[in-house]
Enzyme design. Structure first.
Site, PDB file in Angstrom:
ATOM      1  N   SER A 140       0.808  -1.211   0.000  1.00 13.71           N
ATOM      2  CA  SER A 140       0.000   0.000   0.000  1.00 13.71           C
ATOM      3  C   SER A 140       0.847   1.269   0.000  1.00 13.71           C
ATOM      4  O   SER A 140       1.539   1.550  -0.960  1.00 13.71           O
ATOM      5  CB  SER A 140      -0.967  -0.024   1.184  1.00 13.71           C
ATOM      6  OG  SER A 140      -1.973   0.936   1.028  1.00 13.71           O
ATOM      7  N   ASP A 193      10.140   4.628 -10.267  1.00 20.31           N
ATOM      8  CA  ASP A 193       9.785   5.189 -11.577  1.00 20.31           C
ATOM      9  C   ASP A 193      10.587   6.447 -11.900  1.00 20.31           C
ATOM     10  O   ASP A 193      10.823   6.752 -13.071  1.00 20.31           O
ATOM     11  CB  ASP A 193       8.291   5.510 -11.628  1.00 20.31           C
ATOM     12  CG  ASP A 193       7.458   4.316 -12.073  1.00 20.31           C
ATOM     13  OD1 ASP A 193       8.045   3.265 -12.389  1.00 20.31           O
ATOM     14  OD2 ASP A 193       6.220   4.450 -12.112  1.00 20.31           O
ATOM     15  N   LYS A 212      -0.854  -4.047  -3.458  1.00 20.16           N
ATOM     16  CA  LYS A 212      -2.142  -3.437  -3.115  1.00 20.16           C
ATOM     17  C   LYS A 212      -2.178  -2.044  -3.731  1.00 20.16           C
ATOM     18  O   LYS A 212      -1.473  -1.147  -3.294  1.00 20.16           O
ATOM     19  CB  LYS A 212      -2.345  -3.335  -1.609  1.00 20.16           C
ATOM     20  CG  LYS A 212      -3.680  -2.686  -1.244  1.00 20.16           C
ATOM     21  CD  LYS A 212      -3.848  -2.558   0.252  1.00 20.16           C
ATOM     22  CE  LYS A 212      -5.188  -1.873   0.573  1.00 20.16           C
ATOM     23  NZ  LYS A 212      -5.256  -0.494   0.084  1.00 20.16           N
TER      24      LYS A 212
END
Length: 494
Positions: free
Chosen positions: A311, A322, A336
């Site tokens: 999460s 990224d 999640k």
């Protein structure tokens, strides 16, 4: 603590960037939903609300026996949420609601075990309580209970058939009183621990310097986690740190805003995370600001993850990965990719409901997939043939008895005794040293890290010392690139 990412109703009302637990009346929620669609949709929704009310009234006045109104109400709320077929959208009774507020506010009485439990139990898959993580310096932590352990009984009572709230009621209680838990580790390793309940404080940040490397361990994301991380960074700066390790292993999540604020300390521009929903006002993009950046780009960053990284911790990991700001090592994360409202109702209970999915800077949702590390480094656990040996060691109480008789053991003493133990118990010396060390330090403040035992941390430090992280980051793949590779590898229909 369940694997959660929280949004606040304040976002809807004020468009603010602060995410907190909140309370709204159920009638307000229903009214909002009834007016959010077209005229025909709204009319249909009102009709069903009237039908629900009619059924409730009929049960109250016509059922053959007296009816407990609270039970009917709870059953109705549970039933509505179950129709969503979403394991994260659930009713929270008084105790479950208290569990959520405790994990974000930090104080409660109990044994210090963050836990989760499947909603359904079957003979094939009993719904045992699983330990997400032990709170450091708590009774559970000091007893050696660890993430992944299953609590199969509490005071001799099977945990599979009872509810989460019943589990919490049995684990919590008056400070100073005992509770005995039966733990299953792996497939067949079963042992008991008697825990003395205490006031539990739930710190989310611990940190220390390892040579010239700053090490931060995040166990959750609460409202003050970002400021505690800044405290750690300020301390590292004074110590002249040259690199940084962020440890998100066994971090089940928490407040989305906390993950965003922490990511912003490392990123000076670009997207941190975006949320997308069928409701336009739930679509948001959170961007980094150079004003909030406190970690120079010249500082190499490594992130440690495992299968319990979930999460909000995946939001932070995804943002840094990224953006090619951190090198991720460990094992694939939990996966999640959704965000929930926790909404309090009138009876000090509530529910949480999925209202959006989150996407990484490369516009990727990792739900049920997780984040693959840039370098996989598994953590060596017990082999099947070692479980029985470990169980015998636990049952014999050999370590406890020896440490009790030698309370001032040094690291050299620990290493020497581990060699002696290995003659009888054929386990890895590293594991034996860890077991002895844990017993020696059980009444002391928990150490921030255990470099002798932690192979993944060892590898992170080796990479920092021996490899060029900026060069490694030039070749890491974004989550979108990994997603495209997975799709390309899937069988194609002719």
């Amino acid at each position: 603590m369940e694997r959660i990412g929280f949004l606040s109703v304040k976002k809807v009302v004020k468009r603010a960037g602060v995410f907190l637990l909140c309370a709204v009346a159920a009638s307000q929620c229903f009214a909002a939903s009834a007016t959010s669609g077209s005229s025909s949709e709204a009319q249909e929704q009102r009709r069903y609300l009237e039908l629900i009310n009619n059924v409730y009234q009929y049960i109250q006045y016509q059922y053959v026996d007296d009816v407990d109104a609270k039970k009917v109400y709870e059953g109705a709320v549970r039933g509505m949420l179950e129709t969503l077929d979403d394991k994260y959208s659930v009713y929270l009774d008084h105790d479950a609601w208290r569990e959520i507020t405790d994990t974000t506010q930090g104080n409660f009485g109990g044994v210090g075990l963050s836990i989760t439990k499947p909603a359904e139990s079957t003979p094939e898959k009993p719904a045992y309580v699983e330990v997400v993580r032990p709170v450091e310096n708590s009774p559970g932590y000091n007893a050696g209970i660890r993430a992944g352990d299953k609590i199969i009984a509490i005071n001799g009572e099977d945990t599979a058939p009872i509810t989460m709230s019943e589990v919490l009621n049995r684990l919590r209680g008056e400070v100073g009183t005992p509770v005995t838990v039966t733990i299953r580790r792996g497939k067949s390793d079963v042992f008991e621990r008697t825990l003395i309940r205490a006031i539990i404080e739930n710190p989310t940040v611990t940190y220390a310097m390892i040579g010239k490397t700053g090490y931060i361990k995040l166990s959750g994301f609460s409202s003050n986690t970002a400021s505690r991380v800044q405290d750690a960074l300020d301390s590292f700066k004074k110590s002249g740190y040259q690199s940084l390790i962020i440890d998100l292993r066994d971090n089940g999540g928490g407040l989305l805003s906390s993950a965003v604020d922490i990511a912003d300390k490392f990123l000076d521009s670009g997207t941190i995370v975006s949320t997308k929903s069928r409701l336009r006002y739930e679509n948001s993009t959170y961007r980094a600001s150079s004003i909030k950046t406190t970690v120079p780009k010249s500082v190499p960053v490594v992130v440690l993850v495992n299968g319990n990284t979930a999460s909000a911790s995946e939001i932070l990991t995804g943002a840094l990965k990224d953006s090619h700001r951190a090198y991720v090592i460990g094992t694939t994360t939990y996966g999640k990719g959704s965000v929930q409202y926790p909404i309090q109702l009138a009876e000090d209970d509530g529910f949480k409901i999925t209202i959006a999915r989150y996407y990484s800077p490369s516009d990727t949702n990792i739900d049920q997939v997780g984040i693959e590390p840039d370098r996989e480094v598994p953590f060596k656990d017990f082999a099947e043939d070692e479980i029985e040996t470990y169980q015998k060691l636990v049952d014999d109480d050999t370590i406890y008895a020896y440490v009790d008789a030698h309370p001032d053991m040094t690291e050299a003493d620990i290493a020497s005794y581990a060699v002696t133990l290995q003659k009888t118990y054929k386990l890895d010396l590293r594991v034996l040293r860890k077991l002895v060390r844990s017993q020696v330090e059980r009444t002391k403040e928990a150490r921030v890290y255990d470099l002798d035992y932690d192979l993944q941390l060892q590898e992170a430090l080796r990479i920092i010392a021996e490899e060029n992280i900026p060069e490694l980051l030039k070749h890491t793949k974004t989550l979108k690139e990994l997603e495209q590779e997975r799709k390309a590898a899937e069988p194609q229909e002719a």
